[in-house]
Design an enzyme around this catalytic site. Sequence first.
Site, PDB file in Angstrom:
ATOM      1  N   SER A  14      52.729  44.146  -7.681  1.00 17.61           N
ATOM      2  CA  SER A  14      54.132  43.962  -8.048  1.00 17.61           C
ATOM      3  C   SER A  14      54.211  44.034  -9.565  1.00 17.61           C
ATOM      4  O   SER A  14      53.220  43.794 -10.259  1.00 17.61           O
ATOM      5  CB  SER A  14      54.673  42.623  -7.526  1.00 17.61           C
ATOM      6  OG  SER A  14      53.846  41.546  -7.918  1.00 17.61           O
ATOM      7  N   GLU A  16      56.525  43.189 -13.184  1.00 14.80           N
ATOM      8  CA  GLU A  16      57.591  42.411 -13.806  1.00 14.80           C
ATOM      9  C   GLU A  16      58.148  43.151 -15.018  1.00 14.80           C
ATOM     10  O   GLU A  16      57.395  43.636 -15.861  1.00 14.80           O
ATOM     11  CB  GLU A  16      57.072  41.040 -14.232  1.00 14.80           C
ATOM     12  CG  GLU A  16      58.152  40.165 -14.862  1.00 14.80           C
ATOM     13  CD  GLU A  16      57.697  38.739 -15.044  1.00 14.80           C
ATOM     14  OE1 GLU A  16      57.360  38.102 -14.018  1.00 14.80           O
ATOM     15  OE2 GLU A  16      57.663  38.262 -16.197  1.00 14.80           O
ATOM     16  N   TYR A  48      64.688  36.421 -16.651  1.00 14.90           N
ATOM     17  CA  TYR A  48      65.981  35.753 -16.864  1.00 14.90           C
ATOM     18  C   TYR A  48      65.787  34.800 -18.023  1.00 14.90           C
ATOM     19  O   TYR A  48      64.966  33.893 -17.949  1.00 14.90           O
ATOM     20  CB  TYR A  48      66.316  35.014 -15.580  1.00 14.90           C
ATOM     21  CG  TYR A  48      67.660  34.361 -15.438  1.00 14.90           C
ATOM     22  CD1 TYR A  48      68.700  35.020 -14.809  1.00 14.90           C
ATOM     23  CD2 TYR A  48      67.870  33.053 -15.853  1.00 14.90           C
ATOM     24  CE1 TYR A  48      69.924  34.405 -14.599  1.00 14.90           C
ATOM     25  CE2 TYR A  48      69.087  32.431 -15.673  1.00 14.90           C
ATOM     26  CZ  TYR A  48      70.106  33.104 -15.039  1.00 14.90           C
ATOM     27  OH  TYR A  48      71.326  32.488 -14.830  1.00 14.90           O
ATOM     28  N   ARG A 106      61.887  26.694 -13.335  1.00 20.58           N
ATOM     29  CA  ARG A 106      62.643  25.678 -14.070  1.00 20.58           C
ATOM     30  C   ARG A 106      63.261  26.297 -15.309  1.00 20.58           C
ATOM     31  O   ARG A 106      64.428  26.090 -15.618  1.00 20.58           O
ATOM     32  CB  ARG A 106      61.721  24.516 -14.475  1.00 20.58           C
ATOM     33  CG  ARG A 106      62.473  23.341 -15.102  1.00 20.58           C
ATOM     34  CD  ARG A 106      61.565  22.478 -15.958  1.00 20.58           C
ATOM     35  NE  ARG A 106      61.187  23.160 -17.193  1.00 20.58           N
ATOM     36  CZ  ARG A 106      60.441  22.598 -18.134  1.00 20.58           C
ATOM     37  NH1 ARG A 106      59.946  21.374 -17.942  1.00 20.58           N
ATOM     38  NH2 ARG A 106      60.139  23.253 -19.236  1.00 20.58           N
ATOM     39  N   ASP A 108      62.584  27.395 -19.650  1.00 21.06           N
ATOM     40  CA  ASP A 108      62.261  26.706 -20.899  1.00 21.06           C
ATOM     41  C   ASP A 108      63.528  26.287 -21.608  1.00 21.06           C
ATOM     42  O   ASP A 108      64.635  26.730 -21.281  1.00 21.06           O
ATOM     43  CB  ASP A 108      61.442  27.630 -21.811  1.00 21.06           C
ATOM     44  CG  ASP A 108      60.113  28.015 -21.199  1.00 21.06           C
ATOM     45  OD1 ASP A 108      59.437  27.110 -20.672  1.00 21.06           O
ATOM     46  OD2 ASP A 108      59.766  29.210 -21.225  1.00 21.06           O
TER      47      ASP A 108
END
Length: 305
Positions: A14, A16, A48, A106, A108
């Site tokens: 995969s 990114e 994101y 979560r 940063d």
Amino acid sequence: MIQRRSQRSPFRVSFEFFPPKTPKMEEGLWDSIQRLAPLSPDFVSVTYGAGGSTRERTHHTVKRILSETPLKPAAHLTCVDASRDEVDAVVRQYRETGVRHFVALRGDGQAGAGGAYEAHPNGYRNAVDLTAGIKAIDPEIEISVSAYPEKHPESPDFATDIDLLKRKVDNGATRAITQFFFDNDVFERYVERVRRAGIYVPIVPGIVPIHDFTKISRFSAATGASIPLWLAERFEGLENDPQTHSHVAAAVCAEQVLDLVERGIGDFHFYTMNRADLVYSICHILGLRPSAGGDDRTDRIEQAA
């Protein structure tokens, strides 16, 4: 005993990407997608930014991947500076677009990896809560989460870090993708810890080709990924020699991936940095090839480019 593998089929990869900031960067991104798509990755993810700083660009990139390529995009989603209602609205917006896979993080703080994280008062606290929230919207959505072979820099110890991973899996995550690392023994020890904790989802190693050793060193320091002395010595004196740097980077990455193959690893997640050549070379070494004579994947992307 080493298990022999076929050269042409047993590996899943995969890739990114990050959303482009300028038209020139967008052109570079699509050049990379065009180069890598014929390798038929399992999925591609789009990052994101902190505080939603790239939210709209991420959505635009994911939507374009869906409409112009046969690739399966996974949209990154974070908890930063957004209420639950706002995050849930983003999830539903992606679902309407056709996204069925999220990378739940979560995130940063606004200052990036070195900044302090503060949960939104009405938001998801962390990726554990976010994973549960996504599953509440659609139980069929696939969720990947992060894992840290050298533990998250904010975790007090491995036990806390692995407990968080277990809670994410208990809430519905089906895959963990690791922070990049350069010492395969570190990864192997981490997987052993994870299995002893009763976590049995795939732990996919995150691999970063070193396009720029200086930048990777800075990023590693911020994220808690160590740089072995032997690795620093490989790139010593190559700051102004990009051609040799590129050759060394390919050799280093190939050594790492092939050693992981010898240890039984069959899935790899490449942090492409929106650059395809090194990633394509490593995939070639793994035996991944485009279909002979091209296929619909290549045709559709070439038409969109």
